[in-house]
Structure formats: structure tokens, C-alpha cells
Design a protein around this motif. Sequence first.
Motif, mmCIF file in Angstrom:
data_model
loop_
_atom_site.group_PDB
_atom_site.id
_atom_site.type_symbol
_atom_site.label_atom_id
_atom_site.label_comp_id
_atom_site.label_asym_id
_atom_site.label_seq_id
_atom_site.Cartn_x
_atom_site.Cartn_y
_atom_site.Cartn_z
ATOM 1 N N MET A 45 0.840 -1.205 0.000
ATOM 2 C CA MET A 45 0.000 0.000 0.000
ATOM 3 C C MET A 45 0.873 1.253 0.000
ATOM 4 N N LEU A 46 1.975 1.195 0.771
ATOM 5 C CA LEU A 46 2.882 2.350 0.832
ATOM 6 C C LEU A 46 3.682 2.487 -0.467
ATOM 7 N N ARG A 47 4.089 1.340 -1.036
ATOM 8 C CA ARG A 47 4.825 1.382 -2.319
ATOM 9 C C ARG A 47 3.948 1.997 -3.402
ATOM 10 N N GLU A 48 2.659 1.608 -3.397
ATOM 11 C CA GLU A 48 1.751 2.140 -4.411
ATOM 12 C C GLU A 48 1.628 3.660 -4.255
ATOM 13 N N HIS A 49 1.514 4.085 -3.015
ATOM 14 C CA HIS A 49 1.413 5.516 -2.702
ATOM 15 C C HIS A 49 2.632 6.280 -3.218
ATOM 16 N N ALA A 50 3.818 5.633 -3.098
ATOM 17 C CA ALA A 50 5.081 6.306 -3.462
ATOM 18 C C ALA A 50 5.452 6.078 -4.927
ATOM 19 N N ALA A 53 7.089 4.669 5.558
ATOM 20 C CA ALA A 53 6.664 5.945 4.959
ATOM 21 C C ALA A 53 7.834 6.928 4.934
ATOM 22 N N ILE A 63 7.348 9.714 1.752
ATOM 23 C CA ILE A 63 6.008 10.133 1.344
ATOM 24 C C ILE A 63 5.350 10.957 2.437
ATOM 25 N N ILE A 92 2.083 11.468 3.951
ATOM 26 C CA ILE A 92 0.818 10.717 3.942
ATOM 27 C C ILE A 92 -0.089 11.219 5.062
ATOM 28 N N ASP A 115 -4.697 7.921 6.590
ATOM 29 C CA ASP A 115 -4.248 6.873 5.663
ATOM 30 C C ASP A 115 -3.206 5.973 6.321
ATOM 31 N N ILE A 172 -3.453 1.914 7.044
ATOM 32 C CA ILE A 172 -2.455 0.916 6.603
ATOM 33 C C ILE A 172 -1.945 0.128 7.818
#
Length: 322
Positions: free
Chosen positions: A76-81, A116, A121, A123, A127, A131
Motif C-alpha cells: 500500500m505504501l509502495r503504491e502511494h510512493a 513511509a 512520502i 501521507i 491513511d 495501513i
Amino acid sequence: MQATASAHPNVALIKYWGKQDVATNLPAVGSLSLTLGGLTTRTSVSFESDLEQDELVINGVPDAGALSRVTRCLDMLREHAGVKDFARVNTSNDFPTGAGLASSASGYAALVKAAAAALHIDIATEDLDYIARIGSGSAPRSLHAGIVLLEKTSGLTGTRCHSVAIPDDWPLSVVVAVTSRQPKDVSSTGGMESSRKTSSAYKGWVDTHPADLEAGLGFVRQRDFAALADISEHSCLKMHAVAMSSMPPLVYWSGATLACMQRIRELRKSGVPVFFTIDAGPQVKAVCMPEAVSKVHKALAEVPGVIDVLDCYLGNGAWVES
Ligand code: PMV
């Protein structure tokens, strides 16, 4: 792409037990918790382009069991970044792991905070809370300081988590009586699902919980220790009544757990401001006013079967070390 973060475990006064959705750890009920300064999980996360999958080491030992959930949070964090690299995760606790001291809460709070930061990121708190909740239902509480409310909402993620009193507002102490260092037999997720499916007390638990939570929150706002003691012991015993009335029964207590509960009740009767709470394990957490710590510590250390006593205070939410 490397960072280290730390987080404290937490203990709930008004308990969370039961999931509305297992996949996202959406709780069936809200909760009110204390973040436990004095016990710390420290986690380093390093994203590396040559890794073929995420790697997880807990207390120096590779842990394949928890890896899929850790990877889910990291995805989820990789997708965000917008990053694809896998990560090396190294985590250690300075207290017993998996025995009802909420190491999964501090573990996932430190994990998402470190990841994060490593990914640089920015965030939103909600959010990051969400996560962390994917990792462990109680983990969002460890991202926040002092006395923390996790409430159910009609919003997208279904919960909101925030501090209702920082440590300086009401500096409660928590004395932990360790009665076993063994990891528990039944995970809290397994136990909660079993209770939901098999305990005739489960519906009553869910139906009466909002009133308990509202009462607990009110007593925190009024700084009413005696009333908070009564509602917290009530919520703890109601949660364990649901667990014990599951099929097969879930008895998380040992003889020493019960002896500590009795000792704490005697102390309170004699005027010492203290009450107990117990999670899905045999350890007893005695919540007390700071002036009572040494008396409570001494009394619990004398209970047969208590192998260690740890003094905690209200702590901060998870933080980045470097
Ligand atoms: O975060 P989990 O899924 O391990 O749930 C923990 C639930 C209890 O510790 C038993 C109660 C609570 O509210 O912390």
C-alpha cells in the motif's frame, strides 16, 4: 531509501474484540487505549532494488509467518510512493513478543512509520492509521500519544483514531505483571472470529459496547479515576466472558493472572488508586495514579507466578528515529 522508527505497544481500557471485516481488520466495536511508554519496538526498513521479495527479521530471527501481512502494508505504501523495490525489515522488541503485550500493535505502527519515512512520502494521518490497521486491528492506536480513541465512522476506511489526552494531560501509570513469556496458543484474530461465530454473549458485547465506550471517554474527560476503573474492569471482564463462552473456550488467564486481579482489587479496596486490565494473554496490566506505582509494583512482585514487573507510563505515538 532507509529509515528507522519506534513505537510503543498499547493497552485498551474499553476493549476491541471482534471484527466486522477480517481482510481489513475493520473492528466490530471502537476502543479506548493507553499508549505504553517504557516498552518499545524499533523497526528499520530499507527498500533495495536487488531484493526479490520482502524480508522480515523479528528479534534477530527470520519470520516467514508474518511476512504476507507485512508485505500487504508495504504494498500500500509502495503504491502511494510509486516505488516497486522490495524491503528488508528488521524489528526488535525490548519486551516479550506475542504474549498479550500488543507487540503486533507497536510492530505495525513502527513498520508503517519507518516505511513511509524511507519512501519520503507525505501521507495523511488517517491513511497511515488505515495501513497500520491492515497489519493489526489495534496498531493505529500505537501511532498516537497518551489516551487514544479508535472510533467507528461511516467514512471510507470505517475508523478514525486520535489522542484524547496527551501524557501531560493526565499522566497515568501502568504496572505490567508478566506471568509467562510463552507466545499465546490462539491468536487474537482466531479468538475474535471464534467468539463471533460461537459465543452467545457476542451479540450482547457488540450491542452494549458503544455505551461503555462513551462512558469511558466521559470519565477520561472528567479525569474521574474511580469511575474509569469500574468501566474498564467491566469492559475487560465482559471481553473475557465472550472469549470464555466461545466454543472451544478461550481462557487466556493463568492462576497467576487471577491472583494478580485479586491483589489489585484488594489494593483498590484499601484506597490505592489502581485497576486491572488483561488482553488476549496471561499478563496483567495495573493502571494506577503515578503516586501508587511503587506500592502496586511491590504488591504484584510478591504474587506467586509473577516472573517480572515492568513500570510503564503514558507514551508518545510512533516516531521516526533516523
Ligand atoms: O490488534 P489485535 O488484532 O491483536 O487485537 C488485540 C485485541 C485485544 O488486545 C485483546 C484488546 C484490545 O483492544 O487491545
